[in-house]
Design an enzyme around this catalytic site. Sequence first.
Site, PDB file in Angstrom:
ATOM      1  N   LYS A   1       0.849  -1.207   0.000  1.00 40.28           N
ATOM      2  CA  LYS A   1       0.000   0.000   0.000  1.00 40.28           C
ATOM      3  C   LYS A   1       0.877   1.247   0.000  1.00 40.28           C
ATOM      4  O   LYS A   1       2.093   1.155   0.253  1.00 40.28           O
ATOM      5  CB  LYS A   1      -0.935  -0.020   1.219  1.00 40.28           C
TER       6      LYS A   1
ATOM      7  N   ASP B   1      11.547  23.675  -2.719  1.00 40.03           N
ATOM      8  CA  ASP B   1      12.207  22.857  -3.751  1.00 40.03           C
ATOM      9  C   ASP B   1      13.724  22.775  -3.600  1.00 40.03           C
ATOM     10  O   ASP B   1      14.382  22.107  -4.394  1.00 40.03           O
ATOM     11  CB  ASP B   1      11.917  23.446  -5.141  1.00 40.03           C
TER      12      ASP B   1
ATOM     13  N   TYR C   1      15.139  31.723   3.679  1.00 46.90           N
ATOM     14  CA  TYR C   1      14.022  32.476   4.285  1.00 46.90           C
ATOM     15  C   TYR C   1      14.256  32.719   5.770  1.00 46.90           C
ATOM     16  O   TYR C   1      14.705  31.823   6.489  1.00 46.90           O
ATOM     17  CB  TYR C   1      12.716  31.679   4.135  1.00 46.90           C
TER      18      TYR C   1
ATOM     19  N   ARG D   1       1.215 -10.796   7.140  1.00 47.76           N
ATOM     20  CA  ARG D   1       1.228  -9.612   6.272  1.00 47.76           C
ATOM     21  C   ARG D   1       2.523  -8.846   6.539  1.00 47.76           C
ATOM     22  O   ARG D   1       2.724  -8.286   7.604  1.00 47.76           O
ATOM     23  CB  ARG D   1       0.002  -8.730   6.574  1.00 47.76           C
TER      24      ARG D   1
ATOM     25  N   CYS E   1      13.571  25.177   1.826  1.00 51.22           N
ATOM     26  CA  CYS E   1      12.559  25.798   0.963  1.00 51.22           C
ATOM     27  C   CYS E   1      11.683  24.704   0.342  1.00 51.22           C
ATOM     28  O   CYS E   1      11.913  23.524   0.560  1.00 51.22           O
ATOM     29  CB  CYS E   1      13.230  26.597  -0.157  1.00 51.22           C
TER      30      CYS E   1
ATOM     31  N   HIS F   1      -5.698  -7.150  13.320  1.00 50.77           N
ATOM     32  CA  HIS F   1      -4.445  -6.369  13.269  1.00 50.77           C
ATOM     33  C   HIS F   1      -4.040  -5.987  14.694  1.00 50.77           C
ATOM     34  O   HIS F   1      -4.880  -5.563  15.482  1.00 50.77           O
ATOM     35  CB  HIS F   1      -4.681  -5.120  12.418  1.00 50.77           C
TER      36      HIS F   1
ATOM     37  N   ARG G   1     -10.090   0.190  15.158  1.00 45.82           N
ATOM     38  CA  ARG G   1     -10.077   0.868  13.859  1.00 45.82           C
ATOM     39  C   ARG G   1     -11.258   0.350  13.026  1.00 45.82           C
ATOM     40  O   ARG G   1     -12.340   0.919  13.119  1.00 45.82           O
ATOM     41  CB  ARG G   1      -8.728   0.619  13.177  1.00 45.82           C
TER      42      ARG G   1
HETATM   43  C1  LIG Z   1      -3.975  -4.130   8.249  1.00 46.08           C
HETATM   44  C2  LIG Z   1      -2.494  -4.068   8.089  1.00 46.08           C
HETATM   45  N1  LIG Z   1      -1.810  -5.208   7.940  1.00 46.08           N
HETATM   46  C3  LIG Z   1      -0.475  -5.221   7.785  1.00 46.08           C
HETATM   47  C4  LIG Z   1       0.249  -4.047   7.784  1.00 46.08           C
HETATM   48  C5  LIG Z   1       1.751  -4.113   7.635  1.00 46.08           C
HETATM   49  O1  LIG Z   1       2.352  -3.763   8.848  1.00 46.08           O
HETATM   50  P1  LIG Z   1       3.957  -3.641   8.936  1.00 46.08           P
HETATM   51  O2  LIG Z   1       4.330  -2.602   7.962  1.00 46.08           O
HETATM   52  O3  LIG Z   1       4.168  -3.196  10.346  1.00 46.08           O
HETATM   53  O4  LIG Z   1       4.504  -4.965   8.622  1.00 46.08           O
HETATM   54  C6  LIG Z   1      -0.406  -2.834   7.960  1.00 46.08           C
HETATM   55  C7  LIG Z   1       0.372  -1.606   7.983  1.00 46.08           C
HETATM   56  O5  LIG Z   1       0.017  -0.565   8.388  1.00 46.08           O
HETATM   57  C8  LIG Z   1      -1.821  -2.840   8.116  1.00 46.08           C
HETATM   58  O6  LIG Z   1      -2.498  -1.713   8.278  1.00 46.08           O
END
Ligand SMILES: Cc1ncc(COP(=O)(O)O)c(C=O)c1O
Length: 395
Positions: free
Chosen positions: A51, A325, A277, A231, A323, A178, A148
């Site tokens: 993601k 850029d 600046y 995950r 700045c 999670h 969440r």
């Molecule tokens: C639902 C879920 N699963 C897995 C992950 C992966 O977690 P990590 O990057 O700590 O391995 C995330 C990351 O935010 C998440 O939101």
Amino acid sequence: MVSAGKKEKVLETKIFHRDTWAEVNLDNIFENITSMKKSLKKGVSLFAVVKANAYGHGDYEVAKTALDAGADFLSVAFLDEALALRKKGILAPILVLGASRPESAALAAEHGISVTVFDEAWLEKAKDLLKPGQVLQIHVKVDSGMGRIGIRDKGQLMKVESLLKREACFNFQGIFTHFATADEMKTDLYEKQLAFFKGMLSELTGKPEYVHAANSAASLRFTDSEWNAIRMGISMYGLSPSMEMKPILPFPLKQAISLKTEMVAVKQLAKGESVSYGATYTAEGDEWIGTLPIGYADGWIRKLQGQEVLVDGKRVPIVGRICMDQCMIKLPGPYPAGTVVTLIGNDGDESITVDEIAAKLETINYEVTCMIGARVPRIYMKDNQMNHVRNFILE
Ligand SMILES: Cc1ncc(COP(=O)(O)O)c(C=O)c1O
């Protein structure tokens, strides 16, 4: 440092026209996944979390590398991210971890994208919107204590399961939760969440194909558990889920990202002359100042004033305000314009890690890599050499 040869090749391609870039080492990502796979019990699947443009590293390249390294599934936060991967030719299974609209059910099914559900009403609505013959892959989310998204109630879970089993347009592919504190040494909440999740699982009349709970932190620390998939996010990018976990990592993680630029101007200031600046920095004597073509619009934010960068293997400070850029550094002497400057990465014996930048910003390493903007092209290193360049803003 990028060798002259590599730099020439980049310029030849004319894929970007400002000399600031992030280097992403795909070999390191491959190795981090291979190490994780070796540490998992036999039969445990690996979901690669790509993601947020693969935590800033580039979604397509990381997805491809993860699949080459043996990842079974990809996961993203939103449906658009999954569709973007499909558009780039990624055919592997993808799970959307966040909430999707029921109105998107048919689109997700059409592209073979699995979605996360935590509400019976969602399924009722999606059922009416799916086209005849479509089957939507569903992962049910349980909120075991993260607060969440997810089902918190056993009765609700049972209703969702019976609806999934009843309706042929759905396939109950997975169930997951999670953890909120898997990266902390104190394990009470982790254990409480795990017990809650197990309690919810015991309510099911049958388990789906995938039961997953562990993020990087839980996967790296806890092996003896209920899940048959993990995950993997931050550790795939070679970063520790927390500073507390660094000393107890079961295998070395190899940071994949570096951030580099080249000085576009070098000048000598006289005592009393100021920089940027607000004139917050004043030369104390004759000083050499280099200008870097990177600024807060690239994610190199103003709080990094004072942070060191590497020039010719030596640490030198950013002086004056950053700045939008550009920003300025104080040099030990006159260096030619075009000299490579490392903001994150190695130069000679010196190194600036993502964790060092996170500490300076009083944040976490996740935020640092995600912040590197789309305006910064990514150069991909594979088999120890430059493989290709991606410039998101010219795509
Ligand atoms: C639902 C879920 N699963 C897995 C992950 C992966 O977690 P990590 O990057 O700590 O391995 C995330 C990351 O935010 C998440 O939101």
